[in-house]
Motif scaffolding. Structure first.
Motif, mmCIF file in Angstrom:
data_model
loop_
_atom_site.group_PDB
_atom_site.id
_atom_site.type_symbol
_atom_site.label_atom_id
_atom_site.label_comp_id
_atom_site.label_asym_id
_atom_site.label_seq_id
_atom_site.Cartn_x
_atom_site.Cartn_y
_atom_site.Cartn_z
ATOM 1 N N ASP A 1 -2.545 -9.360 43.552
ATOM 2 C CA ASP A 1 -1.406 -10.259 43.789
ATOM 3 C C ASP A 1 -1.888 -11.491 44.567
ATOM 4 O OD1 ASP A 1 1.418 -10.868 43.723
ATOM 5 O OD2 ASP A 1 1.416 -10.520 45.885
ATOM 6 N N THR A 2 -1.226 -12.605 44.318
ATOM 7 C CA THR A 2 -1.514 -13.803 45.117
ATOM 8 C C THR A 2 -0.199 -14.371 45.624
ATOM 9 O OG1 THR A 2 -2.444 -16.032 45.123
ATOM 10 C CG2 THR A 2 -1.514 -15.282 43.044
ATOM 11 N N GLN A 3 -0.200 -14.853 46.816
ATOM 12 C CA GLN A 3 1.010 -15.479 47.367
ATOM 13 C C GLN A 3 0.904 -16.998 47.322
ATOM 14 O OE1 GLN A 3 3.962 -14.000 48.448
ATOM 15 N NE2 GLN A 3 3.124 -12.147 47.530
ATOM 16 N N VAL A 4 -0.209 -17.489 46.765
ATOM 17 C CA VAL A 4 -0.391 -18.949 46.666
ATOM 18 C C VAL A 4 -0.848 -19.324 45.264
ATOM 19 C CG1 VAL A 4 -0.982 -19.147 49.112
ATOM 20 C CG2 VAL A 4 -2.812 -18.849 47.405
ATOM 21 N N ARG B 1 2.554 -22.519 48.263
ATOM 22 C CA ARG B 1 2.991 -21.122 48.245
ATOM 23 C C ARG B 1 4.088 -20.910 47.205
ATOM 24 N NH1 ARG B 1 1.155 -18.120 52.229
ATOM 25 N NH2 ARG B 1 2.819 -16.599 51.962
ATOM 26 N N PHE B 2 4.311 -19.659 46.882
ATOM 27 C CA PHE B 2 5.471 -19.326 46.048
ATOM 28 C C PHE B 2 6.730 -19.382 46.918
ATOM 29 C CE2 PHE B 2 2.025 -17.631 43.574
ATOM 30 C CZ PHE B 2 2.443 -17.752 42.255
ATOM 31 N N ARG C 1 8.103 -14.470 46.052
ATOM 32 C CA ARG C 1 7.325 -13.726 45.071
ATOM 33 C C ARG C 1 7.292 -12.278 45.503
ATOM 34 N NH1 ARG C 1 2.016 -14.739 41.608
ATOM 35 N NH2 ARG C 1 1.176 -12.641 41.585
ATOM 36 N N HIS C 2 7.939 -11.429 44.719
ATOM 37 C CA HIS C 2 8.022 -10.014 45.060
ATOM 38 C C HIS C 2 7.532 -9.157 43.903
ATOM 39 C CE1 HIS C 2 10.998 -12.317 47.416
ATOM 40 N NE2 HIS C 2 10.515 -11.594 48.407
#
Lengths: 737, 209
Positions: A389-392, A400-401, A404-405
């Motif tokens: 997973d990436t949050q960016v 950033r998102f 995002r879940h």
């Protein structure tokens, strides 16, 4: 109203009406057959003449001659127009095609003539008396064969990305990776197969034209047709209050609207016609097939170090590529990346938007690749996705998102589906003669922000009327707009009348790209704010503190019935939502996980999907009943992509052979089992004042791969060539025990 | 004269024979016509949703177009005009048929029930109400056909008519999920409301069976 900073608390957050499972307010009309569609406007047009469209029977070349003499002599015929009678009409919005006019033929079943007659039967019979002579060129229609002629191409909808999108050093990282995958996947051409064919009724009054048509985005149809006919937009009215499905096909004006308008002008009669079902697959647009190469490099503990994704695709000259690599840009983290597309020229129906364009075929391939990598690594496929997973945004790590879940989608899905009961070794689960498999995939689709306007009127009787050119293509727009107005004005939803799909109403986002619901309700939100101010002013209340609840307006110790504000005359709020840079500052996207269980007959290879689950993260859910219907509908379409849907090309003549609903197989009742949908509750204040995001397409993203992975888990046969039909399994099936 | 015209002539002679007409259940005096000839018009009398209707129709008019274009009963939908999609499903003497595959003249003295005859806003048939309750549709274009099909299906089960999915032909007929889905498979819904439709039909069937 310009939405440029994230939403704070607002009246929608009360969720007294919005977010509730309100039944469709247009439901009674639809189940009783009293909702009028484009071809059914006996209420508006009396005594129309009927049109019948003749399609070209070559894929590429020129029309030399069209003989309409016999057709003109046939009973009841009022006119026979041919493409040679006109110059090429200007292509409409988002398409390169001349729908009519001129001698050039660019794809099979391109409209070459129109017969208009007193009756449908007369028009059809006369059309069969028309003969055409062509100068035919050999069609290019085999994507694999044209690969050598393909050129690198940009993404129409991602113009900021380089044509070859490289980050880090993919080649070195891929070479150094201890675990790698390098595979090729193919996805076929699809047709939308919406239940209502394209259809238009057209009527001129002097130089003013009205069409009743089947349009997803009314303003696009209005602008395209006005440009083609060379008339001012103000002289064209487009009405589309009910639309029998679209899935992208009805984003664009097709020949029905143009030819009905021409036929009506020539005959001086209202004309109605449909793009006959057998003409749609070749004469409309398609989801273009792809050949994709995916290369993945990972560490032994399952961290992606290198992602390579190339997609080859074919389209008419000047048309664009199906952006199958689009989801790969943002789905998983990996420091080294190489993403690109090439585009060949094909003389087939124009490749264009179909539900989740880019994402759908991209994920059909990529999410099989992830399943294959998981197996190589000996890591659970759910866990592999969680680890990456990436949050960016991998291209711009400071971006950033907005929300995002995906990890939560995966975890909740695994738990609800009983993923732990899956045996990772293929062919290990049985139920009598059936081999049982479980598969999963992740889904991703951008959330798009599009300006959208609406008007709301407080009538003298206290009712509210909403007007916007927004459409309801089955998505539930009527209902969520009523809910939005009711929440904002503090009244029950049954006090709201919603009128849609009329170009004389304020221009909206329209329905497409899963941008309809969030933007259209936000436009109405903006209109409601202006109405609230007008109400407060009329009642002498402070607009800054006035609350709208229980049918009243409350400010300080005053409580006045809302209806009282309109006693002296209706009040109107008219505004639109526009957006700042929040979609550039943040990645706005929707996420999902898809789980499927399949049974494969060990003797015949017959496949039956037994159950399906989707977990979706799409911001605030405006109506869980209609949102769920969109999700199960998308999951159903995903079953089609996985197991049956493919346009078959006749490579000699360059056309899709199975160009009707008998030959192009879509899922039927017998194919679809119980489906479960979970929506995560994560309102996204960055997306809009509604805090909602798109929902129409995320439900499709990943479905086909989840099923493909389930087939592999059941049988140990990895099919990388969609659709997965039993002929691709039979000679490889494991021996019956 | 080319081959096509020769064929037309032959076909006309063939179809003019009284035996052929009897087989096709066409009214007497009807002849097939070539594409460039005036089509014969015949009078058809049938009962549509309880009302006696008398129409003079071109013999080529399908039951579907008679309903939609001549009687303005547009609840019955044209999705394909080829019998593929089921959107035109109506009841003819209580039996569900694809109205697009049936010429109007073949229904002289028949009783036809369309979606408009089942119920109307404010007075819905239980099946129509259940479709709203379970959100068993989206765009609504296949919906009248689905509902007509579902109403006929319940009756078929009552009458013990078997389907491809029926396991035991001697046992009392029940409407299992598999049976229901098999029997509804002639009605395509591209919006994909199938699992909601199954819930709606199950509920109504449970009350009626």
């Amino acid at each position: 109203m310009k939405f440029a900073t994230p939403a704070g608390e607002n009246p929608i957050d009360r969720l007294t009406v919005v977010g509730q499972p309100l039944r469709r307010i247009d439901g009674a009309r639809k189940v009783s057959g009293t909702a009028p569609y484009a071809y059914e406007r006996h209420d508006a047009v009396t005594d129309p003449a009927y049109g019948w469209i003749v399609g070209a029977t070559i894929a590429r070349g020129r029309v030399k001659r069209i003989d309409v003499a016999a057709a003109l002599r046939a009973p009841g015929v009022l006119a026979a127009l041919t493409t040679l009678d006109f110059g090429a009409f200007k292509p409409g919005f988002r398409t390169t095609l001349h729908l009519f006019g001129g001698a050039e033929i660019r794809h099979y079943h391109q409209a070459i003539a129109l017969v208009v007659a007193e009756t449908f039967e007369q028009a059809r019979a006369a059309a069969h008396l028309i003969s055409a002579e062509y100068e035919s060129a050999s069609p290019r229609c085999d994507l694999a064969r044209e690969a050598s002629n393909a050129e690198p191409t940009a993404d129409r909808d991602g113009p900021d990305y380089p044509v070859v999108d490289r980050i880090g050093d993919f080649e070195a990282a891929f070479a150094a990776a201890p675990v790698t995958l390098d595979e090729r996947y193919t996805t076929p051409d699809h047709t939308h197969a919406m239940m209502e064919p394209h259809a238009t009724t057209a009527a001129w009054q002097g130089d003013k034209l009205t069409i009743w048509t089947s349009a997803q985005v009314v303003s696009w149809h209005r602008d395209s047709l006005a440009a083609a006919l060379g008339i001012a937009k103000e002289n064209l009215r487009v009405e589309a209050p009910f639309i029998g499905g679209g899935f992208g096909a009805k984003l664009l004006m097709r020949a029905d609207a143009l030819l009905a308008s021409l036929g009506a002008r020539v005959t001086r009669r209202p004309v109605k016609l449909t793009l006959q079902r057998p003409l749609i697959a070749n004469g409309g647009t398609r989801r273009a097939g792809t050949i994709q190469r995916i290369r993945l490099g990972a560490t032994r503990d399952g961290r992606l170090t290198a992602i390579g994704h190339h997609s080859l695709n074919g389209n008419l000259e000047g048309a664009f590529a199906e952006a199958a690599i689009a989801p790969t840009r943002l789905m998983y983290g990996a420091p080294n990346r190489d993403l690109s597309m090439t585009l060949a020229t094909l003389d087939l129906a124009e490749g264009n938007d179909m539900r989740a364009p880019g994402e759908a075929p991209g994920l059909m391939a990529f999410e099989i690749a992830m399943d294959e990598l998981a197996e190589k690594l000996g890591i659970d496929p759910v866990e592999l996705r969680i680890r990456n997973d990436t949050q960016v945004d991998p291209r711009s790590p400071r971006r950033r998102f907005s929300g995002r879940h995906l990890v939560e989608c995966l975890q909740v899905g695994a738990e609800r589906f009983g993923w732990s009961r899956r045996h990772p070794a293929p062919g290990s689960m049985r139920d009598g003669r059936w081999l049982i498999g479980m598969g999963m995939a992740a889904g991703f689709r951008l959330n798009l922000l599009v300006p959208s306007g609406a008007r709301i009127r407080l009538e003298r009787d206290g009712r509210l009327t909403v007007e916007t050119d927004m459409t309801d293509i089955g998505t539930g727009t009527y209902t969520i707009l009523a809910q939005t107005a009711a929440e904002m004005m503090g009244v029950p939803a049954d006090r709201v009348t919603v009128r849609l799909g009329d170009s004389s109403f304020p221009q909206s986002a329209g329905s497409g790209g899963q941008f309809g619901a969030n933007n259209a309700t936000s436009g109405l939100y903006a209109a409601c704010l202006t109405l609230r101010d007008a109400v407060s002013a009329r009642l002498g209340l402070d607009p800054g503190t006035a609350e709208f609840a229980g049918g009243d307006v409350i400010s300080g110790d005053r409580r006045v019935p809302l209806a009282q504000a309109a006693e002296g005359g209706a009040l109107v709020g008219d505004d639109q939502i526009t957006y700042g840079d929040l979609d550039k500052e943040f990645v706005q996207a929707t996420f999902g996980s898809q789980f499927a269980e399949i049974a494969v007959d060990q003797f015949t290879g017959e496949m039956r999907v037994r159950r399906m689950l989707a977990v979706i993260d799409a911001g605030r859910v405006l109506n869980p009943l209609t949102a769920r219907s969109q999700a199960i509908g998308a999951m159903t379409m995903g079953v089609g992509s996985a197991l049956m849907e493919a346009l078959a090309v006749d490579k000699r003549y360059g056309f899709f052979v199975n160009h009707d609903l008998g030959g192009y197989e879509v899922p039927v009742h017998a194919d679809i089992p119980r489906q479960d949908v979970v929506f995560l509750d994560h309102p996204d204040p960055v997306s809009s004042p509604m805090k909602a995001k798109g929902i129409g397409e995320i439900g499709l993203c990943g479905v086909a791969a989840a099923i493909a992975n389930a087939v592999y888990n059941a049988t140990g046969i990895r099919v990388r060539d969609y659709p997965i039909t039993l002929d691709k399994l039979l000679d490889k099936m494991p021996r019956a025990a | 004269m080319d081959e096509t015209n020769a064929f037309e002539v032959n076909r006309r002679k063939l179809m003019a024979g009284s035996a052929a007409l009897a087989t096709l259940n066409l009214p007497s005096g009807v002849e097939a016509q070539a594409l460039d000839e005036e089509a014969p018009r015949v009078v058809v009398t049938f009962t549509i949703n309880g009302h006696l209707q008398r129409l003079q129709l071109d013999t080529r008019v399908t039951l579907l177009d008679a309903l939609r274009e001549h009687l303005h009963l547009t609840g019955t939908k044209k999705g394909c005009d080829h019998g593929h999609c089921g959107a035109c499903t109506v009841l003819a003497n209580g039996i569900r048929i694809n109205a697009c595959l049936s010429l109007a003249v073949m229904h002289d003295s028949d009783e036809i029930t369309t979606i408009e005859g089942l119920g109307r806003p404010g007075a819905l048939h239980p099946m129509q109400a259940a479709f709203i309750e379970y959100d068993a549709f989206q765009c609504g274009y296949c919906t009248p056909g689905q509902i007509c099909s579902a109403v006929a299906l319940v009756d078929e089960v009552k009458r013990g008519v078997p389907s491809h999915a029926t396991g035991d032909l001697t046992a009392p007929m029940t409407l299992s999920n598999v049976e229901l889905r098999e029997r509804m498979s002639g009605n395509i819904c591209r919006c994909g409301a199938y699992s909601n439709i199954a819930d709606a039909v199950s509920k109504v069937a449970g009350e009626m069976l």
